[in-house]
Design an enzyme around this catalytic site. Structure first.
Site, PDB file in Angstrom:
ATOM      1  N   ASN A   1      20.880  17.863  44.831  1.00 43.72           N
ATOM      2  CA  ASN A   1      20.622  16.693  45.677  1.00 43.72           C
ATOM      3  C   ASN A   1      19.256  16.838  46.348  1.00 43.72           C
ATOM      4  OD1 ASN A   1      22.193  18.704  47.552  1.00 43.72           O
ATOM      5  ND2 ASN A   1      21.118  17.315  48.954  1.00 43.72           N
ATOM      6  N   CYS A   2      18.689  15.688  46.701  1.00 45.00           N
ATOM      7  CA  CYS A   2      17.478  15.669  47.523  1.00 45.00           C
ATOM      8  C   CYS A   2      17.876  15.048  48.860  1.00 45.00           C
ATOM      9  CB  CYS A   2      16.359  14.886  46.839  1.00 45.00           C
ATOM     10  SG  CYS A   2      16.745  13.143  46.561  1.00 45.00           S
ATOM     11  N   LEU A   3      16.959  14.436  49.537  1.00 49.44           N
ATOM     12  CA  LEU A   3      17.238  13.896  50.862  1.00 49.44           C
ATOM     13  C   LEU A   3      18.246  12.757  50.842  1.00 49.44           C
ATOM     14  CD1 LEU A   3      16.375  14.207  53.825  1.00 49.44           C
ATOM     15  CD2 LEU A   3      14.650  12.454  53.411  1.00 49.44           C
ATOM     16  N   THR A   4      18.222  11.935  49.790  1.00 48.37           N
ATOM     17  CA  THR A   4      19.083  10.752  49.763  1.00 48.37           C
ATOM     18  C   THR A   4      19.889  10.598  48.478  1.00 48.37           C
ATOM     19  OG1 THR A   4      17.301   9.390  48.840  1.00 48.37           O
ATOM     20  CG2 THR A   4      17.513   9.460  51.257  1.00 48.37           C
ATOM     21  N   ARG A   5      19.604  11.404  47.462  1.00 49.11           N
ATOM     22  CA  ARG A   5      20.207  11.173  46.152  1.00 49.11           C
ATOM     23  C   ARG A   5      20.996  12.376  45.640  1.00 49.11           C
ATOM     24  NH1 ARG A   5      15.731   7.712  42.765  1.00 49.11           N
ATOM     25  NH2 ARG A   5      15.132   6.344  44.472  1.00 49.11           N
TER      26      ARG A   5
END
Length: 198
Positions: free
Chosen positions: A141-145
């Site tokens: 995951n990244c910040l939003t996805r």
């Protein structure tokens, strides 16, 4: 959203609203940037002279309404037209891309309900929407996805993923899918990894 609107109106701080759509719909942010430039150009052409430091309602009144010859009323005229244009473009884009901003009423409840083998019922539904355990290779995951490498993209059920609170789905390649959940994605990713046992 109410807090973001209040900050924008009172102080001219628009970042909370802009970040609310910038990461899930960057095309809309580009549109917003162009419209911002057009609005400043129109104010210059119409002879509007409002000096301000923040751009909120307080500055508008002090440096516009209370200043003779500022032509402050033109901001309202142009603003109403801009509001209609923004609404139409945003609604068209979000509908076309099937991006929703609602939160499922049962999302928080299902998020906290344990599933077999640990994790949550929400994470179990996400795994099912991604085609099941055997179809998932890597979960990051990244910040939003939620970023997932899958074996077979045809097994992914986008409709089911949208019922888990996903705001959008991006498929940058045949074996990689990004499910946009916003800031809560880290918790979701941890729960998915917990069920996947890695």
């Amino acid at each position: 959203m109410i807090a973001g609107v209040a900050a924008s109106v009172v102080s001219g701080i628009t970042e909370p609203l802009e970040f609310s759509f910038m990461l899930i719909a960057p095309q809309l942010f580009l549109f917003h940037a162009v419209m911002g430039g057009i609005s400043f150009g129109l104010m210059s052409l119409l002879g509007v002279g409002i000096g301000n430091t923040g751009g909120g309602i307080i500055d508008y009144i002090i440096y516009g309404v209370m200043v003779p010859g500022s032509r402050w009323y033109m901001v309202i005229v142009v603003g109403l037209v801009m509001a209609v244009v923004y609404y139409v473009v945003f609604k068209w884009y979000l509908t076309r891309k099937n991006i929703t901003i609602e939160v499922n009423d049962d999302l928080e409840e299902s998020d906290s309900q344990p599933a077999a083998g640990g994790g949550s019922a929400l994470a179990a539904r996400i795994i099912e929407g991604l085609g099941g355990f055997e179809n998932i290779k890597v979960v990051n995951n990244c910040l939003t996805r939620l970023r997932v490498d899958v074996v077979d993209m045809s097994l992914v059920d986008e409709a089911m993923l949208k019922t888990t609170g996903a705001m959008g789905i991006v498929k940058p390649s045949d074996n990689h899918i990004q499910v946009i959940y916003g800031p809560k994605v880290e918790r979701i990713a941890n729960q998915v990894r917990e069920i996947m046992n890695y």
